[in-house]
Design an enzyme around this catalytic site. Structure first.
Site, PDB file in Angstrom:
ATOM      1  CG  ASP A   1      -1.656   1.202   1.480  1.00 53.64           C
ATOM      2  OD1 ASP A   1      -2.279   1.662   0.521  1.00 53.64           O
ATOM      3  OD2 ASP A   1      -1.640   1.727   2.613  1.00 53.64           O
TER       4      ASP A   1
ATOM      5  CG  ASP B   1      -1.824   7.583   0.543  1.00 50.99           C
ATOM      6  OD1 ASP B   1      -0.810   8.171   0.206  1.00 50.99           O
ATOM      7  OD2 ASP B   1      -2.924   7.731  -0.014  1.00 50.99           O
TER       8      ASP B   1
HETATM    9  P1  B16 Z   1      -6.764  10.115  -3.475  1.00 55.70           P
HETATM   10  P2  B16 Z   1      -3.747   3.945  -0.103  1.00 55.70           P
HETATM   11  C1  B16 Z   1      -5.726   5.732  -0.151  1.00 55.70           C
HETATM   12  O1  B16 Z   1      -4.422   5.380  -0.447  1.00 55.70           O
HETATM   13  C2  B16 Z   1      -5.811   6.458   1.178  1.00 55.70           C
HETATM   14  O2  B16 Z   1      -5.523   5.579   2.253  1.00 55.70           O
HETATM   15  C3  B16 Z   1      -7.186   6.985   1.384  1.00 55.70           C
HETATM   16  O3  B16 Z   1      -7.259   7.707   2.598  1.00 55.70           O
HETATM   17  C4  B16 Z   1      -7.568   7.886   0.194  1.00 55.70           C
HETATM   18  O4  B16 Z   1      -8.897   8.346   0.321  1.00 55.70           O
HETATM   19  C5  B16 Z   1      -7.414   7.098  -1.093  1.00 55.70           C
HETATM   20  O5  B16 Z   1      -6.102   6.609  -1.199  1.00 55.70           O
HETATM   21  C6  B16 Z   1      -7.726   7.941  -2.306  1.00 55.70           C
HETATM   22  O6  B16 Z   1      -6.745   8.930  -2.405  1.00 55.70           O
HETATM   23  O7  B16 Z   1      -7.763  11.125  -3.007  1.00 55.70           O
HETATM   24  O8  B16 Z   1      -5.340  10.601  -3.438  1.00 55.70           O
HETATM   25  O9  B16 Z   1      -7.133   9.508  -4.808  1.00 55.70           O
HETATM   26  O10 B16 Z   1      -3.677   3.894   1.396  1.00 55.70           O
HETATM   27  O11 B16 Z   1      -4.632   2.902  -0.731  1.00 55.70           O
HETATM   28  O12 B16 Z   1      -2.375   4.063  -0.754  1.00 55.70           O
HETATM   29 MG    MG Z   2      -2.843   3.164   3.307  1.00 53.67          MG
END
Ligand code: B16
Ligand code: MG
Length: 220
Positions: free
Chosen positions: A10, A12
């Site tokens: 992952d 984030d």
């Molecule tokens: P964006 P991951 C996710 O990333 C985040 O954990 C989540 O909080 C966020 O809403 C989602 O990406 C979408 O992100 O707005 O930048 O498209 O943890 O799956 O890497």
């Molecule tokens: Mg994450």
């Protein structure tokens, strides 16, 4: 011996600590609309898409009268604030121990991939100098369903040409652990035990973690 051939990360909250930037931006949006978003409520936003997150935020604020267009404006505003922060990132923002662990995986011939729900994954990878580092990158732009749907991890396994059963996922979100299991993969949680209790193993961070971490999965 384990039969792990590929490792999917992952982004984030695992490779970089952008989870805090997401929280700050959602909190700012909530505050502008007249209510608060706690760090505990924010846990439910991790790993899911931007629009699903917005729906949860609006539900918390008991705001249920917005049109699709109005929601798009709010999601875009949140994303602009979020982007202000990620555009300032540098390779120094890679979380402690991650670089070393990735190098060890590469030296031991494991395939590595990113499996992220974020549509900003490309920008982040570029900022931290990892734009060409992974064998596959599957992000929010390539998927129709976000975690806990297994799509993001299935696509990564497919791009790596590795059977999902031979993949392990590192995740900081409960929805991500569920997505990995839904894909038939092992899941290692990165963070707090109470949030990640369904993971097959848990680490608090990547400091001093090496490939022997996979031995913890044998019993599953
Ligand atoms: P964006 P991951 C996710 O990333 C985040 O954990 C989540 O909080 C966020 O809403 C989602 O990406 C979408 O992100 O707005 O930048 O498209 O943890 O799956 O890497
Ligand atoms: Mg994450």
């Amino acid at each position: 011996m384990n039969n792990i051939e590929a490792v999917i990360f992952d982004l984030d909250g695992v490779i970089v600590d952008t989870a805090i930037f997401h929280y700050q931006a959602w909190k700012r949006l909530a505050n502008e609309m007249g209510f608060d978003l706690t760090i505990h409520q924010n846990e439910h936003l991790k790993g899911i898409s931007r629009f699903e997150s917005l729906d949860i935020v609006l539900e918390i604020g008991k705001i249920n009268h917005l049109t699709k267009k109005e929601k798009e404006v709010l999601a875009t505003r949140k994303n602009e604030w979020y982007k202000e922060n990620i555009l300032k990132m540098t390779p120094n923002d890679i979380l402690p121990g991650v670089k070393m662990f990735l190098q060890k995986l590469k030296s031991a011939n494991y395939k590595i991939a990113i499996g992220s729900s974020s549509k900003n994954a490309g920008i982040i990878l570029e900022r931290i100098g990892y734009q060409n580092y992974f064998d596959a990158v599957v992000d929010g732009n390539k998927i129709a369903f976000s975690k806990p749907d297994p799509e993001v991890f299935m696509k990564a396994a497919n791009e790596l040409k590795v059977n999902p059963r031979n993949c392990v996922v590192f995740e900081d979100a409960a929805a991500g652990i569920e997505a990995a299991h839904n894909a038939g993969m092992k899941a290692i949680g990165v963070g707090e035990h109470d949030v990640l209790c369904k993971a097959d193993a848990i680490i608090s961070d990547f400091k001093n973690v090496d490939i022997s971490v996979f031995n913890k999965l044998i019993k599953y």
